[in-house]
Each structure stands twice: as C-alpha cells, then as structure tokens.
Design an enzyme around this catalytic site. Structure first.
Site, mmCIF file in Angstrom:
data_model
loop_
_atom_site.group_PDB
_atom_site.id
_atom_site.type_symbol
_atom_site.label_atom_id
_atom_site.label_comp_id
_atom_site.label_asym_id
_atom_site.label_seq_id
_atom_site.Cartn_x
_atom_site.Cartn_y
_atom_site.Cartn_z
ATOM 1 N N GLY A 41 26.811 -2.494 8.966
ATOM 2 C CA GLY A 41 26.150 -1.881 7.820
ATOM 3 C C GLY A 41 26.563 -2.508 6.500
ATOM 4 N N HIS A 96 22.995 -10.544 6.054
ATOM 5 C CA HIS A 96 22.480 -9.823 7.227
ATOM 6 C C HIS A 96 20.963 -9.974 7.329
ATOM 7 C CE1 HIS A 96 26.089 -7.126 6.366
ATOM 8 N NE2 HIS A 96 26.304 -7.497 7.617
ATOM 9 N N GLY A 150 26.390 -14.348 12.029
ATOM 10 C CA GLY A 150 26.521 -15.216 10.858
ATOM 11 C C GLY A 150 27.734 -16.118 10.958
ATOM 12 N N LYS A 161 29.692 -17.102 8.692
ATOM 13 C CA LYS A 161 30.856 -16.772 7.862
ATOM 14 C C LYS A 161 32.009 -16.385 8.800
ATOM 15 C CE LYS A 161 31.306 -12.911 5.585
ATOM 16 N NZ LYS A 161 32.569 -12.398 6.167
ATOM 17 N N GLN A 172 34.535 -15.665 15.105
ATOM 18 C CA GLN A 172 33.946 -14.576 15.890
ATOM 19 C C GLN A 172 32.859 -15.103 16.830
ATOM 20 O OE1 GLN A 172 33.000 -10.376 14.533
ATOM 21 N NE2 GLN A 172 31.039 -11.294 14.118
ATOM 22 N N LEU A 179 28.431 -14.262 1.056
ATOM 23 C CA LEU A 179 28.064 -12.847 1.043
ATOM 24 C C LEU A 179 28.822 -12.119 2.145
ATOM 25 C CD1 LEU A 179 24.217 -12.923 0.327
ATOM 26 C CD2 LEU A 179 26.140 -12.822 -1.268
HETATM 27 O O1 PAF Z 1 30.560 -9.164 12.295
HETATM 28 C C1 PAF Z 1 30.522 -7.916 12.295
HETATM 29 O O2 PAF Z 1 29.976 -7.265 11.400
HETATM 30 C C2 PAF Z 1 31.186 -7.163 13.444
HETATM 31 O O3 PAF Z 1 32.345 -7.791 13.863
HETATM 32 C C3 PAF Z 1 30.228 -6.916 14.636
HETATM 33 C C4 PAF Z 1 29.812 -8.225 15.284
HETATM 34 C C5 PAF Z 1 29.008 -6.170 14.156
HETATM 35 C C6 PAF Z 1 30.927 -6.069 15.690
HETATM 36 O O4 PAF Z 1 31.296 -4.822 15.187
#
Ligand code: PAF
Length: 282
Positions: free
Chosen positions: A31, A37, A149, A151, A155, A186
């Site tokens: 969110g 996003h 993303g 950034k 991950q 961002l």
């Molecule tokens: O990158 C994020 O915002 C979070 O790590 C994700 C991938 C939504 C998991 O909660």
C-alpha cells in the site's frame, strides 16, 4: 474494480477466472501507493486479462516493531488509484485473514545465498517473511505473471529463488525504478521524510551517479569509498551499507571484470527513515 477482503472470496474469484482460461497478473504491494507501484500496475494491466493488486502490510517481514507501526497506510486512496488504473481486484485482507493462526513464520524457505547478504544481514528474517507472504499470495492468486520493482533489487532475486525452490509456475517480471524529478527513488517510506530530509534525500542517487562516472577510471574499492563519502558528507544522511555486487549472485566483486553485470546497492538512514536504492555499474 472489486475490493476483496477475504481469502475465500479471493479463491472463488481466481477459480472462476482461471476456469475461463484468463491470465492473471499479480502486483503484491504494502500500500501507500505511488507512481512506482502504478507503473507495475500499468504494465500488468497491459499484459494480462485480469489484474489483482494486494495491499497488505505484512508483519512477518518487519524485524523492527517501530518500522511496522509507522509504515504509512492509505487504504482508501490506494483503492481509488487502483480503480482508476483499471485493476480487476484490490485484495485488502486483515492480518487475521492472512494469518489465522497468528502472524509468525512457520516454515524456513530455501532462498539461497542471495538472501543472506545485504538486507539479509541487516534485517534478519526479513526475506523469510517476504517469501512467506509472496508464496501465500501466489497460492491464492495463481498468477500467470507477478510484478516487482527493481528498487528492491535483492528482493527480486530472493523471490526468484523461492519460486524455483517451491516449484511455482509463475513468470516474475521485474520493472525499472521510478524516480522523482530530483532523482529520489520512489518509495512508500518517502512519505515519512520531513521537508528538510526530503530535500537532502536526492543526494543518494546523485552520489550513485557520480560513482558510475568515477568507476570508469577507478577500481571497485575506490568507487565504493567515494560513494559512501559523498553520501555521508550530507548532514542527516548516514550510509548503512553500500555493496558493489554481481547482479546474479549478489556476492561482492573486487574487480569490474569479475562479472558481466555489476550493481551497486545502497541503504542510507535519512534521520530514522531507511531508504534503499541501487544503480547498474556495468
Ligand atoms: O516490496 C514490497 O512492498 C513487499 O516486500 C511485498 C513484495 C509486497 C511483500 O510484502
């Protein structure tokens, strides 16, 4: 756009769409949506029949309770933006809905060495929590493609490892970093910056760009030290780590020639707000 709050409703929706042979794009988010996003959402809308965006601040990936408590939450505005962007479903569950037996990690995912360096070192357990929620979202949404993303460069590598080790059939799509006009990457956390902090935060990207120029006639270690010195010269910015790594393994390189693709990943405290960014060197 439908707003779905329960797992049972989501499963029923996904079952119907999949039975009709429709492709599903998933954009997992926590969110506080911004243009970064929305660029993932825009791409997902172009490439899939249906798009599900999850909005869920996942407690199991926070290793710092204050960070979890202060994470920005703007659910109503998020849903408004998603409806406007042409999303089919906003999945907005409660913590109890996602974790009926309590928000704890119950399983150890095999995430490889990519999860042990950088964020993995400074935020113990973080990637296990990310893998837990992303894996659960993949089980529920059965997406054809999922969008993340760059950034959060590390991950993406960790999620790819999770997908492989869990044998999940999904195409992971990585999307370029979106920046403000002054270069700041961002991030939902930017909303926590004071006006003074917001004014110095772009120095992070400026230092990274200078680093790329500098690297053309300097070695890895000198470039590393140059970037850290440039960032830390700003009152109010403090580098936590800057690592110059192979883009695939995320392991540090000592010479530019060691790897075909080299990325610099940085984490900087701007006051109490932890900002991350990265740049491609080679
Ligand atoms: O990158 C994020 O915002 C979070 O790590 C994700 C991938 C939504 C998991 O909660």
């Amino acid at each position: 756009m439908i707003i779905i709050k329960t797992v049972s409703e989501l499963e029923a929706y996904v079952g119907r769409e999949r039975n009709n042979g429709r492709s599903i794009g998933l954009v997992p988010t926590m969110g506080a949506l911004h243009a970064g996003h929305l660029s993932l959402v825009e791409r997902a809308v172009k490439e899939n029949d249906d798009v599900i965006v999850s909005v869920f601040v996942n407690p199991t990936q926070f290793n710092n309770p204050t960070d979890l408590a202060t994470y920005p939450r703007t659910e109503e505005e998020d849903c408004r933006l998603l409806a406007k962007a042409g999303v089919s479903v906003a999945f907005v569950p409660t913590v109890e809905e996602m974790y009926p037996s309590g928000a704890v990690r119950v399983k150890e995912f095999r995430l490889g060495t990519a999860a042990e360096v950088m964020e993995g070192k400074f935020r113990p357990g973080h990637f296990q929590g990310v893998a837990q929620i992303v894996c659960r979202l993949f089980e529920l949404c059965r997406p054809t493609r999922a969008y993340f993303g760059e950034k959060d460069f590390q991950q993406i590598a960790v999620i790819r490892n999770m997908v492989e080790s869990e044998g999940i059939d999904v195409d992971i799509v990585s999307c370029p970093i979106k920046r403000a006009d002054d270069g700041l990457a961002l991030s939902s956390r930017n909303a926590l910056l004071t006006p003074e902090q917001r004014a110095i935060a772009p120095e992070i990207y400026k230092a990274l760009k200078t680093g790329v120029e500098y690297s053309k006639d300097h070695g890895v270690k000198e470039t590393h030290d140059k970037v850290v010195a440039l960032v830390d010269a700003n009152d109010g910015l403090q580098t936590e780590y800057f690592e110059i790594v192979d883009a695939r393994t995320l392991l540090p390189v000592e010479e530019w020639e060691e790897s075909p693709e080299v990325v610099g990943c940085i984490t900087v405290f701007c006051g109490k707000v932890r900002l991350i960014d990265n740049i491609k060197f080679r």
